[in-house]
Design a protein around this motif. Structure first.
Motif, short mmCIF file in Angstrom:
data_model
loop_
_atom_site.label_atom_id
_atom_site.label_comp_id
_atom_site.label_asym_id
_atom_site.label_seq_id
_atom_site.Cartn_x
_atom_site.Cartn_y
_atom_site.Cartn_z
N LEU A 62 79.45 81.96 -4.11
CA LEU A 62 79.36 82.43 -2.73
C LEU A 62 78.15 83.34 -2.58
CD1 LEU A 62 81.49 81.92 -0.54
CD2 LEU A 62 82.64 84.02 -1.31
N ARG A 63 77.46 83.24 -1.45
CA ARG A 63 76.38 84.18 -1.14
C ARG A 63 76.74 84.97 0.12
NH1 ARG A 63 70.93 83.68 0.91
NH2 ARG A 63 71.71 85.35 2.21
N GLY A 64 76.08 86.09 0.30
CA GLY A 64 76.28 86.88 1.50
C GLY A 64 75.57 88.21 1.29
N LEU A 73 72.93 89.50 -9.16
CA LEU A 73 72.14 90.31 -8.25
C LEU A 73 70.89 89.55 -7.83
CD1 LEU A 73 72.29 93.81 -10.05
CD2 LEU A 73 74.03 92.67 -8.66
N GLN A 74 70.67 89.47 -6.53
CA GLN A 74 69.51 88.75 -6.01
C GLN A 74 68.37 89.71 -5.74
OE1 GLN A 74 70.43 85.99 -2.82
NE2 GLN A 74 68.64 86.62 -1.65
N VAL A 75 67.17 89.32 -6.21
CA VAL A 75 65.96 90.04 -5.82
C VAL A 75 65.33 89.22 -4.72
CG1 VAL A 75 63.69 90.87 -6.53
CG2 VAL A 75 65.60 90.94 -8.14
N GLY A 76 65.21 89.79 -3.53
CA GLY A 76 64.68 89.05 -2.39
C GLY A 76 63.18 88.85 -2.52
N SER A 77 62.70 87.91 -1.72
CA SER A 77 61.30 87.55 -1.72
C SER A 77 60.38 88.76 -1.56
CB SER A 77 61.12 86.60 -0.53
OG SER A 77 60.02 85.80 -0.71
N ARG A 78 60.80 89.66 -0.66
CA ARG A 78 59.96 90.83 -0.37
C ARG A 78 59.89 91.81 -1.53
NH1 ARG A 78 62.41 88.35 3.09
NH2 ARG A 78 61.59 87.80 5.12
N LEU A 89 66.10 85.63 -9.02
CA LEU A 89 64.79 86.13 -8.61
C LEU A 89 64.14 85.16 -7.64
CD1 LEU A 89 62.46 88.21 -9.03
CD2 LEU A 89 61.66 86.74 -10.91
N LYS A 90 63.99 85.59 -6.40
CA LYS A 90 63.39 84.71 -5.40
C LYS A 90 61.87 84.86 -5.42
CE LYS A 90 66.03 83.47 -1.95
NZ LYS A 90 66.69 83.51 -0.62
N ARG A 91 61.20 83.75 -5.18
CA ARG A 91 59.73 83.77 -5.17
C ARG A 91 59.22 84.57 -3.99
NH1 ARG A 91 55.92 78.34 -4.91
NH2 ARG A 91 53.91 79.37 -5.26
N GLU A 125 62.99 79.05 -5.79
CA GLU A 125 61.91 78.68 -4.86
C GLU A 125 62.50 78.70 -3.45
OE1 GLU A 125 58.74 78.01 -4.32
OE2 GLU A 125 59.15 77.12 -2.36
N ARG A 126 61.90 79.48 -2.55
CA ARG A 126 62.46 79.65 -1.19
C ARG A 126 61.42 79.44 -0.09
NH1 ARG A 126 59.83 83.00 1.79
NH2 ARG A 126 61.58 84.15 2.67
N GLY A 127 60.34 78.75 -0.48
CA GLY A 127 59.31 78.48 0.52
C GLY A 127 58.25 79.55 0.50
#
Ligand code: PEP
Ligand code: MN
Length: 284
Positions: free
Chosen positions: A61-63, A117-122, A142-144, A172-174
Protein backbone atom coordinates in the motif's frame (compact mmCIF):
# COMPACT_ATOMS: atom_id res chain seq x y z
CA UNK A 1 29.60 6.19 -12.09
CA UNK A 2 33.06 4.63 -11.89
CA UNK A 3 33.03 5.73 -8.27
CA UNK A 4 30.05 3.52 -7.43
CA UNK A 5 31.29 0.57 -5.40
CA UNK A 6 28.12 -0.94 -4.01
CA UNK A 7 25.28 -0.31 -6.44
CA UNK A 8 26.77 -1.70 -9.64
CA UNK A 9 26.40 -5.36 -10.62
CA UNK A 10 29.42 -7.53 -9.85
CA UNK A 11 28.38 -9.99 -12.58
CA UNK A 12 25.39 -10.38 -14.92
CA UNK A 13 23.48 -12.62 -12.46
CA UNK A 14 23.93 -10.30 -9.49
CA UNK A 15 20.44 -9.28 -8.33
CA UNK A 16 19.38 -8.00 -4.94
CA UNK A 17 16.05 -8.83 -3.42
CA UNK A 18 14.51 -6.36 -0.99
CA UNK A 19 11.94 -7.71 1.47
CA UNK A 20 8.93 -5.65 2.51
CA UNK A 21 7.45 -8.34 4.74
CA UNK A 22 7.75 -12.08 5.34
CA UNK A 23 5.85 -12.83 2.13
CA UNK A 24 6.57 -9.89 -0.16
CA UNK A 25 9.93 -9.06 -1.72
CA UNK A 26 10.97 -6.87 -4.67
CA UNK A 27 13.57 -8.11 -7.15
CA UNK A 28 12.68 -11.80 -7.25
CA UNK A 29 10.74 -13.58 -9.96
CA UNK A 30 7.42 -12.04 -8.96
CA UNK A 31 6.63 -8.47 -9.89
CA UNK A 32 5.35 -6.35 -7.01
CA UNK A 33 2.47 -3.90 -7.34
CA UNK A 34 2.19 -1.07 -4.82
CA UNK A 35 -1.10 0.81 -4.97
CA UNK A 36 -2.90 3.52 -3.08
CA UNK A 37 -3.68 7.20 -3.06
CA UNK A 38 -1.28 10.09 -3.47
CA UNK A 39 -2.10 11.20 0.06
CA UNK A 40 -3.70 9.57 3.08
CA UNK A 41 -6.94 11.51 3.56
CA UNK A 42 -9.05 9.46 5.95
CA UNK A 43 -9.42 6.06 7.55
CA UNK A 44 -12.43 5.30 5.33
CA UNK A 45 -10.44 6.11 2.20
CA UNK A 46 -7.52 3.86 3.20
CA UNK A 47 -9.84 1.07 4.36
CA UNK A 48 -11.60 1.04 1.00
CA UNK A 49 -8.35 1.05 -0.94
CA UNK A 50 -6.82 -1.76 1.12
CA UNK A 51 -9.93 -3.93 1.18
CA UNK A 52 -10.68 -3.58 -2.52
CA UNK A 53 -7.14 -3.74 -3.84
CA UNK A 54 -6.01 -6.62 -1.65
CA UNK A 55 -8.01 -8.86 -3.93
CA UNK A 56 -6.78 -7.22 -7.17
CA UNK A 57 -4.21 -8.25 -5.88
CA UNK A 58 -1.72 -5.56 -4.95
CA UNK A 59 1.15 -6.52 -2.63
CA UNK A 60 1.73 -3.24 -0.79
CA UNK A 61 0.00 0.00 0.00
CA UNK A 62 1.15 3.56 -0.67
CA UNK A 63 -0.07 6.84 0.78
CA UNK A 64 1.77 10.05 1.56
CA UNK A 65 1.38 11.67 4.97
CA UNK A 66 4.14 14.25 4.52
CA UNK A 67 3.56 15.71 1.07
CA UNK A 68 6.08 17.72 -0.96
CA UNK A 69 3.61 20.19 -2.53
CA UNK A 70 4.56 22.88 -5.01
CA UNK A 71 2.46 25.42 -3.11
CA UNK A 72 2.90 25.97 0.61
CA UNK A 73 -0.86 26.63 0.75
CA UNK A 74 -1.77 23.17 -0.61
CA UNK A 75 -2.58 20.23 1.72
CA UNK A 76 0.71 19.22 3.32
CA UNK A 77 -0.36 15.75 4.50
CA UNK A 78 -2.09 14.21 7.49
CA UNK A 79 1.15 13.68 9.45
CA UNK A 80 1.07 11.47 12.51
CA UNK A 81 -2.66 10.82 12.20
CA UNK A 82 -2.01 9.60 8.66
CA UNK A 83 0.71 7.28 9.89
CA UNK A 84 -1.68 5.77 12.42
CA UNK A 85 -4.24 5.19 9.69
CA UNK A 86 -1.62 3.57 7.46
CA UNK A 87 -0.41 1.27 10.21
CA UNK A 88 -3.86 0.14 11.29
CA UNK A 89 -4.99 -0.62 7.73
CA UNK A 90 -1.68 -2.31 6.95
CA UNK A 91 -2.13 -4.62 9.90
CA UNK A 92 -5.78 -5.41 9.23
CA UNK A 93 -5.25 -6.25 5.55
CA UNK A 94 -1.73 -7.66 5.89
CA UNK A 95 -0.31 -5.22 3.34
CA UNK A 96 3.11 -3.63 3.91
CA UNK A 97 3.09 0.16 3.50
CA UNK A 98 5.41 2.68 1.90
CA UNK A 99 5.29 6.39 2.67
CA UNK A 100 7.51 9.37 1.97
CA UNK A 101 10.07 10.76 4.38
CA UNK A 102 10.99 14.37 3.65
CA UNK A 103 13.33 15.20 6.52
CA UNK A 104 15.83 13.55 8.84
CA UNK A 105 13.62 14.57 11.75
CA UNK A 106 10.79 12.34 10.42
CA UNK A 107 12.79 9.13 10.02
CA UNK A 108 12.28 7.76 13.51
CA UNK A 109 8.56 8.50 13.63
CA UNK A 110 7.81 7.11 10.17
CA UNK A 111 9.95 4.02 10.79
CA UNK A 112 7.71 3.12 13.72
CA UNK A 113 4.70 2.85 11.37
CA UNK A 114 5.86 2.08 7.83
CA UNK A 115 7.57 -0.91 6.21
CA UNK A 116 9.42 1.07 3.55
CA UNK A 117 10.52 4.70 3.44
CA UNK A 118 10.19 6.63 0.19
CA UNK A 119 12.62 9.34 -0.84
CA UNK A 120 10.69 11.64 -3.16
CA UNK A 121 11.99 12.99 -6.42
CA UNK A 122 12.64 16.40 -4.89
CA UNK A 123 14.92 14.88 -2.27
CA UNK A 124 16.94 12.48 -4.40
CA UNK A 125 20.03 14.58 -3.88
CA UNK A 126 19.35 15.60 -0.28
CA UNK A 127 22.60 13.96 0.69
CA UNK A 128 22.22 14.42 4.43
CA UNK A 129 18.82 12.70 4.26
CA UNK A 130 20.31 9.87 2.17
CA UNK A 131 23.15 9.38 4.67
CA UNK A 132 20.70 9.28 7.57
CA UNK A 133 18.57 6.72 5.71
CA UNK A 134 21.66 4.55 5.52
CA UNK A 135 21.11 4.05 9.24
CA UNK A 136 17.32 3.78 9.18
CA UNK A 137 17.08 -0.01 9.31
CA UNK A 138 14.16 0.04 6.81
CA UNK A 139 14.09 -0.59 3.08
CA UNK A 140 14.22 2.59 0.99
CA UNK A 141 12.29 3.41 -2.17
CA UNK A 142 14.48 5.96 -3.94
CA UNK A 143 12.68 7.94 -6.61
CA UNK A 144 14.62 9.46 -9.48
CA UNK A 145 15.08 13.22 -9.27
CA UNK A 146 12.95 15.42 -11.53
CA UNK A 147 15.92 16.01 -13.82
CA UNK A 148 18.51 13.56 -12.54
CA UNK A 149 20.85 11.72 -14.87
CA UNK A 150 21.18 7.97 -14.53
CA UNK A 151 24.61 8.51 -12.99
CA UNK A 152 23.23 10.94 -10.38
CA UNK A 153 20.48 8.43 -9.58
CA UNK A 154 22.99 5.60 -9.14
CA UNK A 155 25.19 7.78 -6.95
CA UNK A 156 22.23 8.75 -4.75
CA UNK A 157 21.61 5.04 -4.11
CA UNK A 158 25.33 4.68 -3.41
CA UNK A 159 24.97 7.29 -0.63
CA UNK A 160 22.34 5.19 1.15
CA UNK A 161 24.21 1.93 0.68
CA UNK A 162 27.59 3.30 1.69
CA UNK A 163 26.03 4.51 4.94
CA UNK A 164 24.93 1.04 5.86
CA UNK A 165 21.60 0.24 4.21
CA UNK A 166 21.73 -2.43 1.47
CA UNK A 167 17.94 -2.45 0.98
CA UNK A 168 17.37 0.09 -1.74
CA UNK A 169 14.80 -0.06 -4.55
CA UNK A 170 15.11 2.40 -7.44
CA UNK A 171 12.00 4.03 -8.90
CA UNK A 172 11.79 5.65 -12.34
CA UNK A 173 8.99 8.26 -12.12
CA UNK A 174 9.46 10.34 -15.23
CA UNK A 175 11.80 13.21 -15.97
CA UNK A 176 11.16 16.82 -16.99
CA UNK A 177 11.11 17.67 -20.66
CA UNK A 178 9.65 20.25 -23.03
CA UNK A 179 6.24 18.71 -23.66
CA UNK A 180 3.50 19.65 -21.22
CA UNK A 181 0.96 17.14 -22.57
CA UNK A 182 2.28 14.59 -20.09
CA UNK A 183 3.40 15.68 -16.62
CA UNK A 184 6.84 14.14 -17.16
CA UNK A 185 8.42 11.74 -19.63
CA UNK A 186 8.58 8.11 -18.53
CA UNK A 187 12.14 7.02 -19.22
CA UNK A 188 11.91 3.30 -19.86
CA UNK A 189 15.39 3.45 -21.39
CA UNK A 190 16.64 4.27 -17.90
CA UNK A 191 14.83 1.23 -16.50
CA UNK A 192 16.60 -1.05 -18.98
CA UNK A 193 19.94 0.66 -18.30
CA UNK A 194 19.54 0.49 -14.51
CA UNK A 195 18.64 -3.19 -14.70
CA UNK A 196 21.81 -3.78 -16.71
CA UNK A 197 24.06 -1.58 -14.57
CA UNK A 198 22.87 -2.23 -11.04
CA UNK A 199 21.83 -5.20 -8.92
CA UNK A 200 19.08 -3.19 -7.21
CA UNK A 201 15.40 -3.81 -7.94
CA UNK A 202 13.89 -1.17 -10.22
CA UNK A 203 10.23 -0.24 -10.16
CA UNK A 204 8.22 2.26 -12.21
CA UNK A 205 5.76 4.97 -11.18
CA UNK A 206 3.64 5.61 -14.26
CA UNK A 207 1.32 7.94 -12.31
CA UNK A 208 3.75 10.80 -11.71
CA UNK A 209 5.36 10.14 -15.09
CA UNK A 210 2.18 10.53 -17.12
CA UNK A 211 0.05 12.71 -14.87
CA UNK A 212 -2.99 11.52 -16.90
CA UNK A 213 -4.98 8.47 -15.88
CA UNK A 214 -5.73 7.31 -19.42
CA UNK A 215 -2.03 6.63 -20.08
CA UNK A 216 -1.26 4.65 -16.95
CA UNK A 217 -2.34 1.11 -17.80
CA UNK A 218 -0.41 0.96 -21.07
CA UNK A 219 2.69 2.54 -19.51
CA UNK A 220 2.49 0.01 -16.67
CA UNK A 221 2.42 -2.92 -19.07
CA UNK A 222 5.30 -1.40 -21.04
CA UNK A 223 7.31 -1.07 -17.80
CA UNK A 224 6.83 -4.72 -16.90
CA UNK A 225 7.61 -5.77 -20.49
CA UNK A 226 10.96 -3.96 -20.36
CA UNK A 227 12.05 -5.62 -17.14
CA UNK A 228 10.79 -3.51 -14.23
CA UNK A 229 10.50 -5.43 -10.96
CA UNK A 230 7.24 -3.76 -10.05
CA UNK A 231 5.04 -0.69 -10.15
CA UNK A 232 3.81 1.99 -7.77
CA UNK A 233 0.47 3.34 -8.99
CA UNK A 234 -1.86 5.98 -7.54
CA UNK A 235 -5.40 4.79 -6.99
CA UNK A 236 -8.28 6.39 -5.11
CA UNK A 237 -11.85 5.30 -4.29
CA UNK A 238 -13.13 8.62 -5.74
CA UNK A 239 -10.35 9.76 -8.10
CA UNK A 240 -11.87 13.15 -8.97
CA UNK A 241 -12.12 13.99 -5.27
CA UNK A 242 -8.47 13.16 -4.57
CA UNK A 243 -6.93 16.06 -2.59
CA UNK A 244 -3.76 15.80 -4.67
CA UNK A 245 -2.91 14.44 -8.12
CA UNK A 246 -6.58 13.81 -8.99
CA UNK A 247 -5.98 13.71 -12.77
CA UNK A 248 -3.64 10.74 -12.47
CA UNK A 249 -5.52 8.69 -9.87
CA UNK A 250 -7.03 5.42 -11.05
CA UNK A 251 -10.38 4.24 -9.75
CA UNK A 252 -10.40 0.98 -7.79
CA UNK A 253 -11.99 -0.75 -10.81
CA UNK A 254 -9.36 0.58 -13.23
CA UNK A 255 -6.57 -0.39 -10.86
CA UNK A 256 -7.96 -3.91 -10.46
CA UNK A 257 -8.24 -4.29 -14.22
CA UNK A 258 -4.70 -3.05 -14.66
CA UNK A 259 -3.29 -5.47 -12.08
CA UNK A 260 -5.08 -8.40 -13.72
CA UNK A 261 -3.80 -7.44 -17.15
CA UNK A 262 -0.18 -7.69 -16.00
CA UNK A 263 -0.05 -11.47 -15.62
CA UNK A 264 0.42 -12.37 -19.31
CA UNK A 265 2.86 -9.49 -19.77
CA UNK A 266 4.96 -10.63 -16.81
CA UNK A 267 4.88 -14.23 -18.01
CA UNK A 268 5.92 -13.18 -21.52
CA UNK A 269 9.17 -11.82 -20.07
CA UNK A 270 9.83 -14.74 -17.73
CA UNK A 271 8.32 -13.17 -14.59
CA UNK A 272 5.40 -14.11 -12.38
CA UNK A 273 2.69 -12.26 -10.52
CA UNK A 274 1.82 -12.78 -6.86
CA UNK A 275 -1.36 -14.64 -6.10
CA UNK A 276 -3.82 -13.33 -3.52
CA UNK A 277 -2.41 -13.89 -0.04
CA UNK A 278 -5.63 -14.45 1.90
CA UNK A 279 -7.50 -17.63 1.03
CA UNK A 280 -10.87 -15.87 1.34
CA UNK A 281 -9.86 -13.58 -1.52
CA UNK A 282 -8.76 -16.44 -3.78
CA UNK A 283 -9.54 -15.92 -7.44
CA UNK A 284 -9.35 -18.51 -10.15
C1 PEP B 1 4.66 10.59 -4.49
O1 PEP B 1 4.96 9.43 -4.84
O2 PEP B 1 3.74 10.84 -3.73
C2 PEP B 1 5.44 11.72 -5.03
C3 PEP B 1 5.34 12.95 -4.51
O3 PEP B 1 6.22 11.37 -6.07
P1 PEP B 1 7.51 12.11 -6.67
O4 PEP B 1 8.44 12.34 -5.53
O5 PEP B 1 8.02 11.11 -7.67
O6 PEP B 1 7.04 13.37 -7.30
MN1 MN C 1 1.12 12.01 -6.09
Amino acid sequence: MKDAKLVLKANPDHQSIVSLSKEIAIGGQEIVIIGGPCAVESLTQMETVARELKSAPIQALRGGVYKPRTSPYAFQGAGLEGLEILASVSKRYDLPVVTEVMAISQIKEISAYADMLQVGSRNMQNFDLLKALGQAGKPILLKRGLAATIEEFVMAAEYIMSHGNPNVVLCERGIRSFDSYTRNVLDLGAVVALKQLTHLPVIVDPSHAAGRRELIADLSRAAIACGADGLIVESHPEPEKSVSDAQQALSIEAMTQLVRSLKPVAEAVGRKTYGVQCPQFAIV
